[in-house]
Design a protein around this motif. Structure first.
Motif, PDB file in Angstrom:
ATOM      1  N   UNK A   1       0.692  -1.134  -0.135  1.00  0.00           N
ATOM      2  CA  UNK A   1       0.111  -0.051  -0.066  1.00  0.00           C
ATOM      3  C   UNK A   1       0.783   1.437  -0.041  1.00  0.00           C
ATOM      4  N   UNK A   2       1.884   1.220   0.828  1.00  0.00           N
ATOM      5  CA  UNK A   2       2.774   2.414   0.862  1.00  0.00           C
ATOM      6  C   UNK A   2       3.463   2.683  -0.597  1.00  0.00           C
TER       7      UNK A   2
ATOM      8  N   UNK B   1       3.205   5.785  -3.020  1.00  0.00           N
ATOM      9  CA  UNK B   1       4.505   6.701  -3.358  1.00  0.00           C
ATOM     10  C   UNK B   1       4.269   6.749  -5.011  1.00  0.00           C
ATOM     11  N   UNK B   2       3.902   5.662  -5.587  1.00  0.00           N
ATOM     12  CA  UNK B   2       3.708   5.557  -7.206  1.00  0.00           C
ATOM     13  C   UNK B   2       2.879   6.724  -7.522  1.00  0.00           C
ATOM     14  N   UNK B   3       1.568   6.791  -7.042  1.00  0.00           N
ATOM     15  CA  UNK B   3       0.521   7.752  -7.292  1.00  0.00           C
ATOM     16  C   UNK B   3       0.986   9.096  -7.199  1.00  0.00           C
TER      17      UNK B   3
ATOM     18  N   UNK C   1       7.080   9.097 -14.193  1.00  0.00           N
ATOM     19  CA  UNK C   1       6.813   7.829 -14.424  1.00  0.00           C
ATOM     20  C   UNK C   1       7.619   6.816 -13.711  1.00  0.00           C
ATOM     21  N   UNK C   2       7.548   6.295 -12.699  1.00  0.00           N
ATOM     22  CA  UNK C   2       8.352   5.636 -11.930  1.00  0.00           C
ATOM     23  C   UNK C   2       8.922   4.123 -12.937  1.00  0.00           C
ATOM     24  N   UNK C   3      10.120   3.884 -12.773  1.00  0.00           N
ATOM     25  CA  UNK C   3      10.847   2.882 -13.420  1.00  0.00           C
ATOM     26  C   UNK C   3      10.352   1.526 -12.624  1.00  0.00           C
ATOM     27  N   UNK C   4       9.625   0.671 -12.919  1.00  0.00           N
ATOM     28  CA  UNK C   4       8.993  -0.584 -12.072  1.00  0.00           C
ATOM     29  C   UNK C   4       9.952  -1.876 -12.360  1.00  0.00           C
TER      30      UNK C   4
END
Length: 50
Positions: free
Chosen positions: A31-32, A36-38, A46-49
């Protein structure tokens, strides 16, 4: 059919098993991470996942 035992302390609070504690910790971390992504996306990043 499985029968599960639940343990409670003297105040009536449910005591988690180690497996339940780990599952709860992983869910909180998930959830955390999602929050953080949101937040990053709201800032235009745009995070590199991978």
């Amino acid at each position: 059919m499985y029968l599960w035992l639940s343990w409670y302390d003297k105040n009536g609070n449910w005591v988690l098993t180690p497996a339940e504690e780990e599952r709860q910790k992983l869910e909180q971390e998930k959830q955390k991470t999602e929050r953080l992504i949101a937040q990053l996306r709201a800032l235009g990043v745009e995070p590199d996942l991978d």
